[in-house]
Write an enzyme that holds these catalytic residues in place. Structure first.
Site, PDB file in Angstrom:
ATOM      1  N   LYS A  23      -9.741   1.490   5.720  1.00 54.05           N
ATOM      2  CA  LYS A  23      -9.747   0.039   5.938  1.00 54.05           C
ATOM      3  C   LYS A  23     -10.346  -0.283   7.304  1.00 54.05           C
ATOM      4  CE  LYS A  23      -5.672  -1.496   3.297  1.00 54.05           C
ATOM      5  NZ  LYS A  23      -4.416  -2.254   3.423  1.00 54.05           N
ATOM      6  N   GLU A  51       8.390  -2.725   4.584  1.00 59.10           N
ATOM      7  CA  GLU A  51       7.750  -3.595   3.589  1.00 59.10           C
ATOM      8  C   GLU A  51       8.797  -4.376   2.814  1.00 59.10           C
ATOM      9  OE1 GLU A  51       4.528  -2.878   1.205  1.00 59.10           O
ATOM     10  OE2 GLU A  51       3.357  -1.900   2.781  1.00 59.10           O
ATOM     11  N   ASP A  85      -3.514  -6.683   3.345  1.00 55.31           N
ATOM     12  CA  ASP A  85      -2.862  -5.990   2.236  1.00 55.31           C
ATOM     13  C   ASP A  85      -3.732  -6.148   1.009  1.00 55.31           C
ATOM     14  OD1 ASP A  85      -0.112  -4.649   2.255  1.00 55.31           O
ATOM     15  OD2 ASP A  85      -0.016  -6.191   3.803  1.00 55.31           O
ATOM     16  N   SER A  86      -3.893  -5.046   0.301  1.00 58.37           N
ATOM     17  CA  SER A  86      -4.811  -5.094  -0.824  1.00 58.37           C
ATOM     18  C   SER A  86      -4.277  -4.267  -1.975  1.00 58.37           C
ATOM     19  CB  SER A  86      -6.179  -4.574  -0.377  1.00 58.37           C
ATOM     20  OG  SER A  86      -6.034  -3.355   0.298  1.00 58.37           O
ATOM     21  N   PHE A 127     -12.825   5.022  -1.025  1.00 56.26           N
ATOM     22  CA  PHE A 127     -11.509   5.671  -1.046  1.00 56.26           C
ATOM     23  C   PHE A 127     -10.732   5.161  -2.259  1.00 56.26           C
ATOM     24  CE2 PHE A 127      -8.582   2.282   0.422  1.00 56.26           C
ATOM     25  CZ  PHE A 127      -9.490   1.347   0.873  1.00 56.26           C
ATOM     26  N   ASP A 161     -11.910   3.609  -5.788  1.00 56.36           N
ATOM     27  CA  ASP A 161     -13.353   3.301  -5.808  1.00 56.36           C
ATOM     28  C   ASP A 161     -14.148   4.098  -6.844  1.00 56.36           C
ATOM     29  OD1 ASP A 161     -13.123   1.287  -4.007  1.00 56.36           O
ATOM     30  OD2 ASP A 161     -13.693   2.480  -2.262  1.00 56.36           O
TER      31      ASP A 161
HETATM   32  P1  IMP Z   1      -1.922  -1.261   1.276  1.00 56.31           P
HETATM   33  O1  IMP Z   1      -2.318  -0.323   2.385  1.00 56.31           O
HETATM   34  O2  IMP Z   1      -0.471  -1.375   1.061  1.00 56.31           O
HETATM   35  O3  IMP Z   1      -2.635  -2.569   1.390  1.00 56.31           O
HETATM   36  O4  IMP Z   1      -2.432  -0.554  -0.069  1.00 56.31           O
HETATM   37  C1  IMP Z   1      -3.730  -0.632  -0.440  1.00 56.31           C
HETATM   38  C2  IMP Z   1      -3.950   0.314  -1.628  1.00 56.31           C
HETATM   39  O5  IMP Z   1      -4.688  -0.376  -2.630  1.00 56.31           O
HETATM   40  C3  IMP Z   1      -4.801   1.505  -1.217  1.00 56.31           C
HETATM   41  O6  IMP Z   1      -4.018   2.594  -0.800  1.00 56.31           O
HETATM   42  C4  IMP Z   1      -5.552   1.791  -2.517  1.00 56.31           C
HETATM   43  O7  IMP Z   1      -4.747   2.517  -3.405  1.00 56.31           O
HETATM   44  C5  IMP Z   1      -5.763   0.399  -3.088  1.00 56.31           C
HETATM   45  N1  IMP Z   1      -6.991  -0.206  -2.546  1.00 56.31           N
HETATM   46  C6  IMP Z   1      -7.084  -1.336  -1.803  1.00 56.31           C
HETATM   47  N2  IMP Z   1      -8.349  -1.583  -1.444  1.00 56.31           N
HETATM   48  C7  IMP Z   1      -9.068  -0.569  -1.959  1.00 56.31           C
HETATM   49  C8  IMP Z   1     -10.452  -0.272  -1.892  1.00 56.31           C
HETATM   50  O8  IMP Z   1     -11.271  -0.960  -1.264  1.00 56.31           O
HETATM   51  N3  IMP Z   1     -10.832   0.852  -2.521  1.00 56.31           N
HETATM   52  C9  IMP Z   1      -9.962   1.638  -3.210  1.00 56.31           C
HETATM   53  N4  IMP Z   1      -8.657   1.416  -3.289  1.00 56.31           N
HETATM   54  C10 IMP Z   1      -8.200   0.307  -2.664  1.00 56.31           C
END
Ligand code: IMP
Length: 197
Positions: A12, A41, A76-77, A151, A154
């Site tokens: 990220k 969290e 957050d994603s 990652f 992807d």
């Molecule tokens: P966070 O760190 O709690 O926001 O979790 C994000 C998770 O969502 C990552 O560990 C991936 O499993 C998935 N994720 C979010 N963005 C991406 C991306 O751009 N590529 C691949 N997986 C993603």
């Protein structure tokens, strides 16, 4: 301008450096005593609530340190698969580490609707104000793992805005131009640059 990104995910950070770097921002990882802080969290499915809580926790972490007064970025994603009721969503990181890409492909084995989207919710705290944005990247889950770039999911995510390749088969620059994270960070920067800010 310096922005401290509160995350332990180096992928990220690399992507935020690409997006925000182009717009003149200098992204650094938020480290407390040399380590990324451990966040608690909140138990919720709402991505916005999780991000806001991390900003509050970051502000508490930097209070009284050399970083007090810095801008803070939290993002957050997750991957939301339509036919699985938005699974894995906020559990993406856990699912990635446990069943991984192979597991997702297996779950979707007999499912024809492979629609999915990545969502990234970013919040920037700057000078006592919050700026937030949601970036969405629509696409579908491939039937096999393809590519070694990016990652997480992807290598199994094919964005609608591409040419059929997965994000794993694209360069970071190409992914950034289409991705949820790239979009979310660019919206944030546009907001920040508005004269009425
Ligand atoms: P966070 O760190 O709690 O926001 O979790 C994000 C998770 O969502 C990552 O560990 C991936 O499993 C998935 N994720 C979010 N963005 C991406 C991306 O751009 N590529 C691949 N997986 C993603």
């Amino acid at each position: 301008m310096r922005v401290l990104f509160a995350t332990s995910n180096q992928n990220k950070i690399a992507e935020a450096k690409t997006s925000l770097g182009l717009l003149g921002y200098n992204v650094e990882q938020l480290l407390i005593d040399g380590n990324p802080p451990d966040f608690i969290e909140p138990q919720t499915d709402e991505i916005e609530i999780i991000s806001k809580s991390k900003i509050q926790q970051s502000l508490a972490f930097i209070s009284g340190t050399e970083f007090e007064g810095s801008s803070i970025l939290v993002e957050d994603s997750g991957l939301f698969i339509e036919d699985l009721g938005d699974f894995p969503g906020v559990y993406s990181s856990y699912v990635e580490k446990t069943i991984g890409n192979k597991g997702i492909i297996k779950i979707l084995d007999n499912i024809s609707n492979r629609r999915a989207e990545y969502r990234a919710y970013s919040i920037l705290y700057e000078n006592g104000k919050y700026w937030s944005s949601l970036g969405i990247c629509s696409g579908k889950i491939s039937t096999e793992i393809r590519g070694f770039n990016g990652f997480g999911f992807d290598p199994i995510f094919i964005p609608d805005s591409g040419d059929g390749r997965t994000f794993g088969e694209m360069s970071q620059f190409e992914k950034d131009s289409k991705s949820h994270r790239g979009k979310s960070l660019r919206i944030l920067c546009d907001e920040l640059r508005r004269p009425s800010k």
